[in-house]
Design an enzyme around this catalytic site. Structure first.
Site, PDB file in Angstrom:
ATOM      1  N   GLU A  48      -0.789  22.766  35.105  1.00 22.83           N
ATOM      2  CA  GLU A  48      -1.197  21.634  34.250  1.00 22.83           C
ATOM      3  C   GLU A  48      -2.685  21.344  34.452  1.00 22.83           C
ATOM      4  O   GLU A  48      -3.147  21.202  35.571  1.00 22.83           O
ATOM      5  CB  GLU A  48      -0.374  20.387  34.614  1.00 22.83           C
ATOM      6  N   CYS A  63       6.191  13.314  36.690  1.00 24.44           N
ATOM      7  CA  CYS A  63       5.273  14.424  36.990  1.00 24.44           C
ATOM      8  C   CYS A  63       3.856  14.061  36.563  1.00 24.44           C
ATOM      9  O   CYS A  63       2.904  14.127  37.343  1.00 24.44           O
ATOM     10  CB  CYS A  63       5.718  15.696  36.268  1.00 24.44           C
TER      11      CYS A  63
END
Length: 209
Positions: free
Chosen positions: A85, A149
């Protein structure tokens, strides 16, 4: 002259929803068995899926270890690859956590920037890991999902001025087993440390009189 040891903190998440066994924590435990080599002190933590805990735990980890890097690992039921990410987002948190709580403001940090990018070049890390020929596919994402998350990632990026990373793993067996995920995490984190060091060497070179 001996190089000072680096501290690296890696976190996985505890169970939530249908994830009664959270693949992220299993993968982090596999990584712990493998280690990150002699020059790195690896500290692993299991984070409960609770917004309030994240808000107190992340700053505490930075304070306790002064780490070179913090890597958070989470599971994504939609992922079929190991996903790096690039950034965390501040707003849009409406999903209830394990305590049936969500932030009233629906954001991580009141008046914080909309999103924060990791200072680690995830494209470079992805390319490098792919050339290692691991039996695991690694991809890039810019949306960590607006749940715990993403919330954890943003909180950590805010705390560390970008010295954090987030890796999403698929559920166990879909398609990778725990050993494959642990080995992939080790390779990814080693490359992250290398990329981080190279970018900091460049900065040092530029600043020397």
């Amino acid at each position: 002259m001996e190089q000072p040891r680096k501290a690296v903190v890696v976190t996985g998440f505890g169970p939530f929803g249908e994830h009664t066994v959270n693949a992220s924590w299993i993968a982090v435990q596999e990584l712990e068995k493998l280690g990150l080599g002699d020059g790195v002190d690896l500290h692993v933590y299991e984070i409960p899926v609770e917004y309030k805990t994240v808000q107190t735990l992340i700053p505490a980890l930075w304070e306790k270890h002064s780490p070179q890097l913090v890597v958070h690992v989470g599971v994504s039921g939609m992922a079929t690859t190991v996903t790096l990410e690039k950034c965390g987002h501040n707003k849009g948190y409406q999903g209830l956590d394990n305590c049936r709580f969500c932030p009233g403001s629906q954001c991580c940090v009141e008046d914080g920037p909309e999103s924060i990018d990791s200072i680690i070049d995830m494209d470079a890390v992805c390319k490098r890991v792919t050339t290692l020929g691991l039996d695991v596919s690694v991809t890039i994402s810019q949306d960590a999902g607006r749940y715990l998350c993403d919330f954890t990632y943003y909180t950590s990026l805010y705390q560390s001025h970008g010295r954090s990373a987030f890796v999403h793993v698929p559920p166990l067996g879909k398609p990778y087993d725990a050993g494959q995920l642990g080995r992939a995490l080790r390779a990814i984190i080693e490359e992250m440390l290398d990329v981080l060091e190279q970018s900091e060497d460049k900065v040092r070179c530029c600043h020397q009189p």
